[in-house]
Design an enzyme around this catalytic site. Structure first.
Site, mmCIF file in Angstrom:
data_model
loop_
_atom_site.group_PDB
_atom_site.id
_atom_site.type_symbol
_atom_site.label_atom_id
_atom_site.label_comp_id
_atom_site.label_asym_id
_atom_site.label_seq_id
_atom_site.Cartn_x
_atom_site.Cartn_y
_atom_site.Cartn_z
ATOM 1 N N GLU A 159 7.662 -10.635 1.301
ATOM 2 C CA GLU A 159 8.806 -11.099 0.508
ATOM 3 C C GLU A 159 9.248 -10.023 -0.484
ATOM 4 O OE1 GLU A 159 5.917 -12.566 1.114
ATOM 5 O OE2 GLU A 159 6.041 -14.748 0.902
ATOM 6 N N CYS B 105 3.426 -16.412 -2.281
ATOM 7 C CA CYS B 105 2.468 -16.405 -3.389
ATOM 8 C C CYS B 105 3.225 -16.466 -4.719
ATOM 9 C CB CYS B 105 1.575 -15.169 -3.308
ATOM 10 S SG CYS B 105 2.364 -13.637 -3.864
ATOM 11 N N GLU C 66 -0.476 -3.606 3.749
ATOM 12 C CA GLU C 66 -1.789 -3.650 3.111
ATOM 13 C C GLU C 66 -2.252 -2.251 2.731
ATOM 14 O OE1 GLU C 66 -3.524 -7.702 5.175
ATOM 15 O OE2 GLU C 66 -4.367 -5.783 5.794
ATOM 16 N N CYS D 165 3.354 -7.845 -0.457
ATOM 17 C CA CYS D 165 3.740 -8.958 0.415
ATOM 18 C C CYS D 165 5.083 -8.680 1.092
ATOM 19 C CB CYS D 165 3.873 -10.249 -0.383
ATOM 20 S SG CYS D 165 2.376 -10.788 -1.213
ATOM 21 N N CYS E 18 5.397 -13.363 -5.642
ATOM 22 C CA CYS E 18 6.648 -13.284 -4.887
ATOM 23 C C CYS E 18 7.647 -14.325 -5.375
ATOM 24 C CB CYS E 18 6.387 -13.444 -3.392
ATOM 25 S SG CYS E 18 5.630 -11.980 -2.669
ATOM 26 N N ASN F 202 4.585 -7.292 5.240
ATOM 27 C CA ASN F 202 3.494 -6.968 4.332
ATOM 28 C C ASN F 202 2.924 -5.596 4.671
ATOM 29 O OD1 ASN F 202 2.461 -8.283 6.662
ATOM 30 N ND2 ASN F 202 0.553 -8.812 5.623
#
Ligand code: ZN
Length: 142
Positions: free
Chosen positions: A63, A95, A52, A61, A98, A50
């Site tokens: 993934e 999520c 940010e 993310c 993803c 990830n």
């Protein structure tokens, strides 16, 4: 839950790669470092973490980071992903965004969840996203 030692060698490698790449996550705001390792149908493994951003909505993310990395290297068909996240309870599932991105490249992907202490759970993308969106009339993503 799956006993990690019962995984076949290529799945065990995927789990270990997800745990390893987690250490590269850029997560200064949440301190929630996630790593993902994606295995293409040709056996190659592509990792992501990830990333940010101060503008939180721009956060990517692990993934999707792995998917972007794999596609940039010429792989577009995947068979398994391992996702390593902090903590041991509860499991950290991908999520919704993803799940849909993964569905584009591997509608029935095997999904391994990896806890911080190395516990493993297994599912499939079809279980996590049973009514996947695919562009009407297109063969892409199927
Ligand atoms: Zn996500």
């Amino acid at each position: 839950m799956v006993e990690p030692n019962s995984l076949d060698p290529q799945d065990r490698l995927l789990v270990e790669e997800a745990r390893r790449i987690r250490e590269r996550a850029y997560s200064p705001y949440s301190n929630f470092a996630v790593g993902a390792a994606l295995r293409a149908t040709d056996g190659s493994v592509h990792v992501g973490c990830n990333v940010e951003n101060a503008s939180f909505g721009l956060t990517l993310c692990a993934e999707r980071s792995a998917v972007v990395s794999a596609v940039a290297q010429g792989c577009q068909q995947f068979e398994a992903i391992a996702i390593a996240a902090p903590g041991d309870d509860p499991w950290v599932w991908p999520c919704g965004a993803c799940r849909q991105v993964l569905a584009e490249f591997g509608p029935n992907l095997t999904v391994f969840l990896v806890s911080e202490s190395g516990k493993v759970a297994r599912s499939t993308l079809l279980e996590l996203l049973p009514h996947q969106f695919h562009f009407p009339g297109s063969e892409a993503g199927k």
